[in-house]
Design a protein around this motif. Sequence first.
Motif, PDB file in Angstrom:
ATOM      1  N   TYR A 141     -64.649-115.829  20.792  1.00 40.90           N
ATOM      2  CA  TYR A 141     -64.765-115.503  19.374  1.00 40.90           C
ATOM      3  C   TYR A 141     -64.106-114.168  19.021  1.00 40.90           C
ATOM      4  O   TYR A 141     -64.102-113.783  17.848  1.00 40.90           O
ATOM      5  N   ILE A 142     -63.597-113.445  20.015  1.00 38.64           N
ATOM      6  CA  ILE A 142     -62.966-112.153  19.746  1.00 38.64           C
ATOM      7  C   ILE A 142     -61.557-112.153  20.313  1.00 38.64           C
ATOM      8  O   ILE A 142     -61.199-112.976  21.146  1.00 38.64           O
ATOM      9  N   ASP A 200     -64.674-107.116  13.762  1.00 34.90           N
ATOM     10  CA  ASP A 200     -64.738-106.735  15.172  1.00 34.90           C
ATOM     11  C   ASP A 200     -65.716-105.583  15.418  1.00 34.90           C
ATOM     12  O   ASP A 200     -66.407-105.554  16.437  1.00 34.90           O
ATOM     13  N   ALA A 259     -69.262-106.955  15.451  1.00 41.99           N
ATOM     14  CA  ALA A 259     -69.494-107.745  16.660  1.00 41.99           C
ATOM     15  C   ALA A 259     -69.631-106.832  17.872  1.00 41.99           C
ATOM     16  O   ALA A 259     -70.483-107.051  18.749  1.00 41.99           O
TER      17      ALA A 259
END
Length: 353
Positions: free
Chosen positions: A107-108, A242, A245
């Motif tokens: 997911y990153i 980002d 997260a």
Amino acid sequence: MAATAGGGRDGGAASKKRFDWFLPGMVLAVALACVFPGPGAHGGWLHPEIVTKGGVALIFFLHGVALSFGALRAGAFQWRLHVVVQLGTFLVFPVLGLAMLAVFGGYISAPLRLGSFYLCALPSTVSSSVALTAAARGNVPAAVFNATLSSLLGVVLTPLWIGWYRGASGEGASLTGVMIDLVVWLVLPLVVGQIARRWLGGWAARNKAKINVVDRITILLLVYTSFCDSVAMGVWRGHGLDAFATLAASIVLFFAVMFLIGWICDRLGFSTPDRIAAIFCGSKKTLASGVPMAQLMFGESPDLGLILLPIMIYHPLQLLICGVLAGRWAKRAEAEDVPPQPVPQAGLVLDED
């Protein structure tokens, strides 16, 4: 809280609040890179390819001047505690990081995955680990020994972990060139500084505050140049979430390591002072060494800003959480009549690590 970020101070001084300009300075450095990326980008008038390596050499030369091996003797023989701390720093952290990336890494972005693992592979802090241990009335000699040993081991173990990770992730980066740069610009200045300590040690002790300012300004300059290329090349477009997260992942990572190290200490029957030292030394990661080492290992990458994002978020987070814990544990120790321990003049001079 100001005391938690400060290094090498006794319990009385640790209770005094003072303004710490380094964290606001770090935010300002990133903001300047966003508004004026040209000077610090490749080809800019700051000549970052020269400033970066010169700054790294200066930082680790001062590390060498300030590093006192003689002050480590008091905590050198508690080998079980040392094994727990160093395994926590250089094995538990990376393994947990790999597990988290295996679950959430998809997911990153790839640079942020690399930065997250780089955070896990870094050594512990020195000054703040010792100051926090002293504030919580933990085992200060053991904290001095472990924090300083961690910084020395990190020169070798951190690039080895990163070399393995980049190879395993298919990046195929050459470790040889990185190791040569680390030896020339990091290890050699550290050794020269340690040799020069014979003549400069007294001067460094008398001018600790001024040296701290030089260290901090140099690191802020490295932070600025680290983000300039990222901004100039538009790397940050599409990465708005980002930071959030990374913050969430940092909180989970910190508490996972802290509870695991605490559980191990309980199983081994460690005393409360030893447990405090193990948790504070084993759960923290250094920004002071992390930024210059990243410049040497990833300096050619325009994604350097993203790679540094995890450690820049983890750094203030760990100080905040550990500061709260230190205050709570100090009150408990005071109720049990545990005497405070002075902080020996060992460790590195950096206050912001």
